[in-house]
Design an enzyme around this catalytic site. Sequence first.
Site, PDB file in Angstrom:
ATOM      1  N   ASN A   8     -21.719  -2.289  32.329  1.00 12.91           N
ATOM      2  CA  ASN A   8     -22.922  -2.522  31.269  1.00 12.91           C
ATOM      3  C   ASN A   8     -23.072  -3.828  31.067  1.00 12.91           C
ATOM      4  OD1 ASN A   8     -21.139  -3.271  28.986  1.00 12.91           O
ATOM      5  ND2 ASN A   8     -20.202  -1.517  29.362  1.00 12.91           N
ATOM      6  N   ASP A  23     -17.754   5.116  28.735  1.00 12.15           N
ATOM      7  CA  ASP A  23     -17.332   6.198  28.089  1.00 12.15           C
ATOM      8  C   ASP A  23     -16.915   7.231  29.081  1.00 12.15           C
ATOM      9  OD1 ASP A  23     -18.087   5.834  25.636  1.00 12.15           O
ATOM     10  OD2 ASP A  23     -20.037   6.291  25.709  1.00 12.15           O
ATOM     11  N   LYS A  62     -14.955   1.743  51.367  1.00  9.30           N
ATOM     12  CA  LYS A  62     -16.342   1.792  50.989  1.00  9.30           C
ATOM     13  C   LYS A  62     -17.276   3.045  51.266  1.00  9.30           C
ATOM     14  CE  LYS A  62     -20.176  -1.445  51.591  1.00  9.30           C
ATOM     15  NZ  LYS A  62     -21.063  -1.896  52.570  1.00  9.30           N
ATOM     16  N   ILE A  71     -10.263   4.544  22.783  1.00 12.14           N
ATOM     17  CA  ILE A  71      -9.141   3.478  22.550  1.00 12.14           C
ATOM     18  C   ILE A  71      -9.208   3.344  21.150  1.00 12.14           C
ATOM     19  CG2 ILE A  71      -8.136   1.286  23.000  1.00 12.14           C
ATOM     20  CD1 ILE A  71      -9.710   1.163  25.432  1.00 12.14           C
ATOM     21  N   PHE A 125     -17.150  -1.258  16.608  1.00 16.59           N
ATOM     22  CA  PHE A 125     -18.487  -1.535  16.796  1.00 16.59           C
ATOM     23  C   PHE A 125     -19.400  -0.289  17.033  1.00 16.59           C
ATOM     24  CE2 PHE A 125     -19.464  -6.279  16.468  1.00 16.59           C
ATOM     25  CZ  PHE A 125     -18.367  -6.756  16.106  1.00 16.59           C
ATOM     26  N   LYS A 171     -14.149   8.449  13.745  1.00 13.65           N
ATOM     27  CA  LYS A 171     -13.140   7.660  14.289  1.00 13.65           C
ATOM     28  C   LYS A 171     -12.206   7.323  13.340  1.00 13.65           C
ATOM     29  CE  LYS A 171     -15.950   6.090  18.298  1.00 13.65           C
ATOM     30  NZ  LYS A 171     -16.034   5.543  19.549  1.00 13.65           N
TER      31      LYS A 171
HETATM   32  N1  CTP Z   1     -14.741   2.583  22.018  1.00 14.85           N
HETATM   33  C1  CTP Z   1     -13.422   2.488  22.652  1.00 14.85           C
HETATM   34  N2  CTP Z   1     -13.152   3.302  23.649  1.00 14.85           N
HETATM   35  C2  CTP Z   1     -13.858   4.227  24.110  1.00 14.85           C
HETATM   36  C3  CTP Z   1     -15.231   4.072  23.859  1.00 14.85           C
HETATM   37  C4  CTP Z   1     -15.733   3.174  22.748  1.00 14.85           C
HETATM   38  O1  CTP Z   1     -12.496   1.925  22.103  1.00 14.85           O
HETATM   39  N3  CTP Z   1     -13.633   4.750  25.291  1.00 14.85           N
HETATM   40  C5  CTP Z   1     -15.002   1.646  20.905  1.00 14.85           C
HETATM   41  C6  CTP Z   1     -16.106   0.635  21.067  1.00 14.85           C
HETATM   42  O2  CTP Z   1     -15.173  -0.675  21.362  1.00 14.85           O
HETATM   43  C7  CTP Z   1     -16.588   0.440  19.770  1.00 14.85           C
HETATM   44  C8  CTP Z   1     -16.788   1.945  19.247  1.00 14.85           C
HETATM   45  O3  CTP Z   1     -15.877   2.394  19.935  1.00 14.85           O
HETATM   46  O4  CTP Z   1     -15.945  -0.488  18.858  1.00 14.85           O
HETATM   47  C9  CTP Z   1     -18.150   2.646  19.352  1.00 14.85           C
HETATM   48  O5  CTP Z   1     -18.480   2.499  20.658  1.00 14.85           O
HETATM   49  P1  CTP Z   1     -19.976   2.969  21.266  1.00 14.85           P
HETATM   50  O6  CTP Z   1     -19.811   2.819  22.589  1.00 14.85           O
HETATM   51  O7  CTP Z   1     -20.840   2.572  20.070  1.00 14.85           O
HETATM   52  O8  CTP Z   1     -19.739   4.479  20.692  1.00 14.85           O
HETATM   53  P2  CTP Z   1     -19.132   5.852  21.554  1.00 14.85           P
HETATM   54  O9  CTP Z   1     -18.013   6.307  20.772  1.00 14.85           O
HETATM   55  O10 CTP Z   1     -18.973   5.513  22.833  1.00 14.85           O
HETATM   56  O11 CTP Z   1     -20.297   6.855  21.206  1.00 14.85           O
HETATM   57  P3  CTP Z   1     -21.841   6.945  21.818  1.00 14.85           P
HETATM   58  O12 CTP Z   1     -21.452   6.120  23.090  1.00 14.85           O
HETATM   59  O13 CTP Z   1     -21.693   8.390  22.145  1.00 14.85           O
HETATM   60  O14 CTP Z   1     -22.635   6.350  20.955  1.00 14.85           O
END
Ligand code: CTP
Length: 438
Positions: A222, A291, A301, A319, A339, A357
Site C-alpha cells: 500500500n 487486511d 515466480k 494486531i 490509527f 477494537k
Molecule cells: N491494524 C492492525 N492489524 C491489521 C489491520 C489494521 O493492527 N491487520 C491497525 C492499523 O495499524 C490501524 C488500525 O488497525 O491502527 C486501523 O486500520 P485501518 O486499515 O484504518 O482499519 P481496519 O481495521 O483495517 O478496517 P478497514 O480497512 O475496514 O477500514
Amino acid sequence: MSASHYDNSSQISAKLIGKNIMLGITGGIAAYKSADLTRRLQEAGADVRIVMTAAATEFVTPLTFHALSGHPVFIDNDDHDETAAMQHIELARWADAIIVAPASANTIAKLAHARADNLLTTTCLASEAIKCFAPAMNKVMWQDPGTQSNCRTLTDKGWLQLGPASGLQACGETGAGRMLEVCDIQKALEQCFESGELQGLNLVITAGPTYEAIDPVRFIGNRSSGRMGYAIAQAAQEAGANITLISGPSQLTPPASLRFISIESAAEMKQAVFDHLSDCNIYISAAAVADYRVAQVAEQKIKKSADSLTLSLVKNEDILSQVAALTEKDPQRPYVVGFAAETEDIIENAREKLQRKNLDMIVANDVSADKNPAAGTPAIGFDSEYNTLHVLTAGENSGKNSNGKLFATARKTQLARQLISFIAEQYKQRRLNEKNTA
Ligand code: CTP
C-alpha cells in the site's frame, strides 16, 4: 524475508538531526557569531535556512551564510514579487524551530507587538514552530524598561529567551547584553526538542506498510510511506520515552537511538509486536497493515501463461485488536492508540473503530484528500509530508456529538509532537484515575 533488527540505543543522541531550523539574523555586531552557529547546527544534523534583515546584511554578507548553510539566504528585498510573497508562509510551515540570533532591541520590539514589516518578523508571526531569541545589544539598551517589557511579552507568548550574557561589549562597555555563547544557544535549542513528557516510559510503535508476498518477486502493498509513524517515534523519543519502532518497508532513515525492527508482512509485524510487549506502557499502531494476505504464496515466480489470474486472499489477524484485548497479565495491556485511514465519514468510522477494537484513543486521517490542492494548501495523507488529524479518546470525547480533537494541517513532524503531548496527557490522566479508583 525474515524480520531483522538492530539496536542503536547506545549511540549518542543527536537531537538536531533532521530538524528544520530557521535562523533569523538581525542587525548587530554579534551577527558574525551567527556564522559559527550556522556551522554548528549544520554539523549537528539540522537543515538550516537563514533569514536576514536588511540591517544584518550590513554586518555580514549573505554570501557567507549561503556558503555555510548550503542554501540561498532570504533577505527582505526578495519579498516584492508575488511568488516571493508566499515565502514567509512556506518558511513558517517548514521550520521546526526558529531562532533569532542576534535579536536586536528593534526586532524584539516588533516581535513583541506582532509587527510584520519584513520577511523575518512576518515569518515569525506566521509560524507555530518552537521560537527562541538571543538578545544582543548595548547594556543601556538592554536595561531600558521598554526592552525588558518587550522581552517579557515575548516570553509570555511562548518564546524562549536565551541570554543575554554579561561581559565586555563591542562598544567598550562592560555589562549585560552580549549574545549568549553559540555553544549555549545550540544546547538550549537541543533542549527545546526534549519535553520529558514521557520520561522513562516504554513505547512500541508500528509504522509503514506491510508487503504480502504473491511469489518470490511480487507482493501486495500500500501507499504508506511510514512518515507519520517515524515522526511519532522521533517525537516520543524527544519526550524521553524508550522506543521500539517496528516498521514495514520504507525509504526513510529510522531515527537514531531507538530499537528498530524491520519486517515485511503483517504476520511478521504481529510476531515482532508481541515479542516486545512486556513492560510496554503505550502501544501506537500507525502502520498501514494489510487486511488480507495471499492464501497460497507461490514458491516460484508465477509465469504469465494464463489469460487471467485469480488470487485467493485470506484475512490477516488484527494486531491492534489483539493488543487491546490483552488482559491485565503477561503481557499487561498497554495504553492503546490506533490509527484510522479513512476516505469518507472520517469521524463516524473512527468512532466505530475505537469502540469495536476497544482502543483508548484513535487518530483519524483523511486519505482521500485532494493531491493537488489550491495554492498555499498542502496535500495531506499518505505519501505527503503534511497531515490533518482528528483524535477521539474512549469516554466523553468520543460521544455521538463529539468531533474529537482536531489537529489542523501541519507537517507530520510537528503534528507528531502535538500528538505525543496529547497522548502523554491522556495516559497520565488514565493512570491517575486508575490510582484513585483502586
Ligand atoms: N491494524 C492492525 N492489524 C491489521 C489491520 C489494521 O493492527 N491487520 C491497525 C492499523 O495499524 C490501524 C488500525 O488497525 O491502527 C486501523 O486500520 P485501518 O486499515 O484504518 O482499519 P481496519 O481495521 O483495517 O478496517 P478497514 O480497512 O475496514 O477500514
